[in-house]
Design a protein around this motif. Structure first.
Motif, PDB file in Angstrom:
ATOM      1  N   UNK A   9       0.826  -1.213   0.000  1.00 60.29           N
ATOM      2  CA  UNK A   9       0.000   0.000   0.000  1.00 60.29           C
ATOM      3  C   UNK A   9       0.861   1.264   0.000  1.00 60.29           C
ATOM      4  N   UNK A  10       2.178   1.095  -0.038  1.00 56.59           N
ATOM      5  CA  UNK A  10       3.094   2.239  -0.042  1.00 56.59           C
ATOM      6  C   UNK A  10       3.647   2.401  -1.456  1.00 56.59           C
ATOM      7  N   UNK A  11       3.075   3.330  -2.195  1.00 55.54           N
ATOM      8  CA  UNK A  11       3.431   3.473  -3.603  1.00 55.54           C
ATOM      9  C   UNK A  11       4.891   3.868  -3.792  1.00 55.54           C
ATOM     10  N   UNK A  12       5.430   4.660  -2.907  1.00 56.25           N
ATOM     11  CA  UNK A  12       6.823   5.083  -3.042  1.00 56.25           C
ATOM     12  C   UNK A  12       7.783   3.900  -2.976  1.00 56.25           C
ATOM     13  N   UNK A  13       7.406   2.879  -2.207  1.00 57.57           N
ATOM     14  CA  UNK A  13       8.241   1.679  -2.135  1.00 57.57           C
ATOM     15  C   UNK A  13       8.041   0.766  -3.340  1.00 57.57           C
ATOM     16  N   UNK A  14       6.849   0.826  -3.936  1.00 55.83           N
ATOM     17  CA  UNK A  14       6.492  -0.127  -4.973  1.00 55.83           C
ATOM     18  C   UNK A  14       6.704   0.374  -6.401  1.00 55.83           C
ATOM     19  N   UNK A  15       6.746   1.675  -6.610  1.00 54.34           N
ATOM     20  CA  UNK A  15       6.709   2.169  -7.989  1.00 54.34           C
ATOM     21  C   UNK A  15       7.942   1.790  -8.804  1.00 54.34           C
ATOM     22  N   UNK A  16       9.075   1.559  -8.131  1.00 52.14           N
ATOM     23  CA  UNK A  16      10.265   1.146  -8.871  1.00 52.14           C
ATOM     24  C   UNK A  16      10.184  -0.297  -9.361  1.00 52.14           C
ATOM     25  N   UNK A  17       9.137  -1.005  -8.944  1.00 52.04           N
ATOM     26  CA  UNK A  17       8.936  -2.385  -9.391  1.00 52.04           C
ATOM     27  C   UNK A  17       7.923  -2.464 -10.534  1.00 52.04           C
ATOM     28  N   UNK A  18       7.415  -1.312 -10.965  1.00 49.69           N
ATOM     29  CA  UNK A  18       6.351  -1.286 -11.973  1.00 49.69           C
ATOM     30  C   UNK A  18       6.832  -1.737 -13.345  1.00 49.69           C
ATOM     31  N   UNK A  19       5.990  -2.508 -14.014  1.00 51.79           N
ATOM     32  CA  UNK A  19       6.195  -2.841 -15.408  1.00 51.79           C
ATOM     33  C   UNK A  19       4.821  -2.947 -16.071  1.00 51.79           C
ATOM     34  N   UNK A  20       4.806  -3.218 -17.372  1.00 54.40           N
ATOM     35  CA  UNK A  20       3.536  -3.292 -18.094  1.00 54.40           C
ATOM     36  C   UNK A  20       3.408  -4.619 -18.828  1.00 54.40           C
ATOM     37  N   UNK A  21       2.181  -4.883 -19.243  1.00 54.21           N
ATOM     38  CA  UNK A  21       1.882  -6.081 -20.016  1.00 54.21           C
ATOM     39  C   UNK A  21       0.758  -5.727 -20.985  1.00 54.21           C
ATOM     40  N   UNK A  22       0.749  -6.337 -22.160  1.00 54.99           N
ATOM     41  CA  UNK A  22      -0.325  -6.121 -23.132  1.00 54.99           C
ATOM     42  C   UNK A  22      -1.205  -7.363 -23.186  1.00 54.99           C
ATOM     43  N   UNK A  23      -2.528  -7.142 -23.155  1.00 51.21           N
ATOM     44  CA  UNK A  23      -3.472  -8.256 -23.211  1.00 51.21           C
ATOM     45  C   UNK A  23      -4.576  -7.912 -24.201  1.00 51.21           C
ATOM     46  N   UNK A  24      -5.274  -8.936 -24.660  1.00 49.28           N
ATOM     47  CA  UNK A  24      -6.420  -8.712 -25.533  1.00 49.28           C
ATOM     48  C   UNK A  24      -7.563  -8.081 -24.747  1.00 49.28           C
ATOM     49  N   UNK A  25      -8.119  -6.996 -25.258  1.00 49.31           N
ATOM     50  CA  UNK A  25      -9.157  -6.266 -24.515  1.00 49.31           C
ATOM     51  C   UNK A  25     -10.475  -7.039 -24.451  1.00 49.31           C
ATOM     52  N   UNK A  26     -10.905  -7.605 -25.558  1.00 50.10           N
ATOM     53  CA  UNK A  26     -12.191  -8.306 -25.582  1.00 50.10           C
ATOM     54  C   UNK A  26     -12.139  -9.577 -24.734  1.00 50.10           C
ATOM     55  N   UNK A  27     -11.042 -10.307 -24.863  1.00 45.01           N
ATOM     56  CA  UNK A  27     -10.890 -11.575 -24.144  1.00 45.01           C
ATOM     57  C   UNK A  27     -10.887 -11.367 -22.632  1.00 45.01           C
ATOM     58  N   UNK A  28     -10.401 -10.212 -22.180  1.00 47.97           N
ATOM     59  CA  UNK A  28     -10.265  -9.943 -20.745  1.00 47.97           C
ATOM     60  C   UNK A  28     -11.207  -8.840 -20.266  1.00 47.97           C
ATOM     61  N   UNK A  29     -12.309  -8.655 -20.978  1.00 52.14           N
ATOM     62  CA  UNK A  29     -13.209  -7.522 -20.715  1.00 52.14           C
ATOM     63  C   UNK A  29     -13.690  -7.475 -19.269  1.00 52.14           C
ATOM     64  N   UNK A  30     -14.103  -8.596 -18.701  1.00 50.57           N
ATOM     65  CA  UNK A  30     -14.647  -8.580 -17.342  1.00 50.57           C
ATOM     66  C   UNK A  30     -13.579  -8.242 -16.309  1.00 50.57           C
ATOM     67  N   UNK A  31     -12.355  -8.764 -16.500  1.00 49.07           N
ATOM     68  CA  UNK A  31     -11.285  -8.481 -15.543  1.00 49.07           C
ATOM     69  C   UNK A  31     -10.804  -7.036 -15.676  1.00 49.07           C
ATOM     70  N   UNK A  32     -10.828  -6.496 -16.875  1.00 47.73           N
ATOM     71  CA  UNK A  32     -10.369  -5.119 -17.084  1.00 47.73           C
ATOM     72  C   UNK A  32     -11.235  -4.108 -16.341  1.00 47.73           C
ATOM     73  N   UNK A  33     -12.467  -4.494 -16.008  1.00 40.91           N
ATOM     74  CA  UNK A  33     -13.328  -3.605 -15.221  1.00 40.91           C
ATOM     75  C   UNK A  33     -12.798  -3.429 -13.799  1.00 40.91           C
ATOM     76  N   UNK A  34     -11.945  -4.361 -13.360  1.00 35.67           N
ATOM     77  CA  UNK A  34     -11.461  -4.328 -11.977  1.00 35.67           C
ATOM     78  C   UNK A  34     -10.021  -3.846 -11.856  1.00 35.67           C
TER      79      UNK A  34
END
Length: 384
Positions: A99-124
């Motif tokens: 819950x401490x963003x300052x500690x966690x932000x240096x661990x951030x990365x990204x991922x690409x996923x199919x939008x339609x296939x993951x529509x329900x999870x993307x709402x969360x």
């Protein structure tokens, strides 16, 4: 024969007993539906008491393995061993740090996923659309021989950290290339790396300077969930510089993309058929990113679906033709207008431009025409 629900309960109890014999007690074991990116399944989760983290296995696959192979006792032993190894090698995570963003932000990365296939999870979860795909965000917690351990960022986590989706995106874009650097190689070199010692024999019929030398594969260093590199800042522009122009992007899976130069000779529909065929026959369903083909327009700096690029190109060509037709009509009108207002020649000009009763300008034009005709004739003579 027991049904699936009975099998779940029996398996959970037997794994619990097996773990207790190994000295692993005071753990909570659950089997429940788990919605993940690209797939949903029943997950067998083991958490030590008082911990929010633990080991999670795909129980749906475990059940399928039992159905296909049988040997129940060996399967229980194997699953218990995987849980034991997972608990021993799990990275330490301070739950307060989540819950401490300052500690966690240096661990951030990204991922690409199919939008339609993951529509329900993307709402969360926080995400950013990229055509028919979506950029999602993860914290990289560690890695070992089994892979990289990550935590998917959810809307609830954003709220607890008190940050905006915009801040998360900007920080992830800056940090991802550092945490998981992009890698781009010629297709032939990638194949050679995959084939190992057999590469020379397998690739002897593929010339090093052939068309394949212009096809590239882009991913991350560990080759896992590497498609996100195409969203990295300036990645597409750098590839355009490397290829000296436009290119197509073919998602061969969630792990890598194939980059094909656009020299004006490639039919996007053929590439789409190829992607569909490969996805249907060579890629696991949970590893499929998209059935689409994408294009990067280096002139307009636009990444888009290939069919959008084709439509935009057709509109651009039609606009050029309309402009040429419009310019032609304007030029014709100006000529007609100029001819209509041409002043009558003065008498003294007629006399001055006439020699022995022949208009000088007319004679000059006739002479030029004669020269052109003679040149054409001589040219024809030479060809004959």
């Amino acid at each position: 024969m027991v049904n699936y629900e009975e099998f779940k309960e029996n398996f959970k109890e037997d794994v619990t007993r097996k773990l207790a014999k190994k000295g692993i007690e005071n753990v909570e074991i659950t089997i429940q539906p788990n919605e993940k990116l690209n797939q949903s399944y029943d997950a067998l989760t083991v958490r030590p008491d008082g911990s929010t983290l633990g080991v999670s296995l795909n129980f749906t696959k475990i059940a399928e393995e039992y159905e296909n192979r049988g040997n129940y006792d060996s399967l229980v032993d194997a699953v218990a061993k995987r849980i034991e190894n997972g608990l021993e090698n799990a990275p330490f995570v301070d739950s307060k740090a989540l819950t401490d963003y300052e500690q966690m932000k240096d661990k951030l990365t990204i991922e690409l996923v199919g939008a339609e296939k993951n529509a329900s999870l993307l709402e969360k979860i926080p995400h950013k659309d990229m055509e028919n795909m979506a950029i999602v965000y993860r914290f990289v917690m560690g890695s070992d021989d089994s892979g990289v351990q990550t935590i998917l960022v959810t809307n609830n986590m954003l709220e607890a950290m008190n940050i905006t989706p915009e801040q998360l995106h900007n920080d992830a874009m800056a940090n991802a290339p550092e945490v998981r650097p992009a890698e781009i190689k010629i297709m032939r070199d990638t194949l050679a790396e995959m084939l190992g010692p057999d590469a020379d024999m397998m690739l002897q019929f593929i010339p090093a300077d052939g068309p394949e030398s212009q096809i590239y594969v882009a991913t991350v260093e560990d080759k896992v969930h590497g498609v996100g590199v195409i969203a990295y800042p300036n990645f597409l522009e750098d590839v355009a510089d490397k290829l000296d122009g436009d290119f197509y992007v073919l998602p061969s899976s969630i792990h890598e993309v194939i980059i094909v130069p656009d020299r004006g000779e490639m039919d996007a529909s053929v590439l789409m058929d190829m992607v569909k065929q490969v996805n249907s026959t060579e890629v696991l369903p949970e590893d499929v990113l998209s059935y689409s083909v994408y294009h990067f327009d280096s002139q307009d700096n636009v990444f888009e679906l290939a069919e959008k690029f084709d439509a935009r190109s057709a509109e651009r060509e039609a606009a050029k033709e309309d402009k040429l037709a419009e310019n032609g009509a304007v030029l014709k009108g100006l000529k007609e207008k100029k001819a209509a207002i041409k002043p009558e020649p003065k008498k003294e000009d007629i006399v001055k431009n006439t020699f022995y009763g022949i208009n000088y300008q007319k004679a000059l034009q006739m002479g030029k025409r004669n020269l052109r005709l003679r040149a054409c004739y001589m040219h024809l003579q030479m060809r004959n």
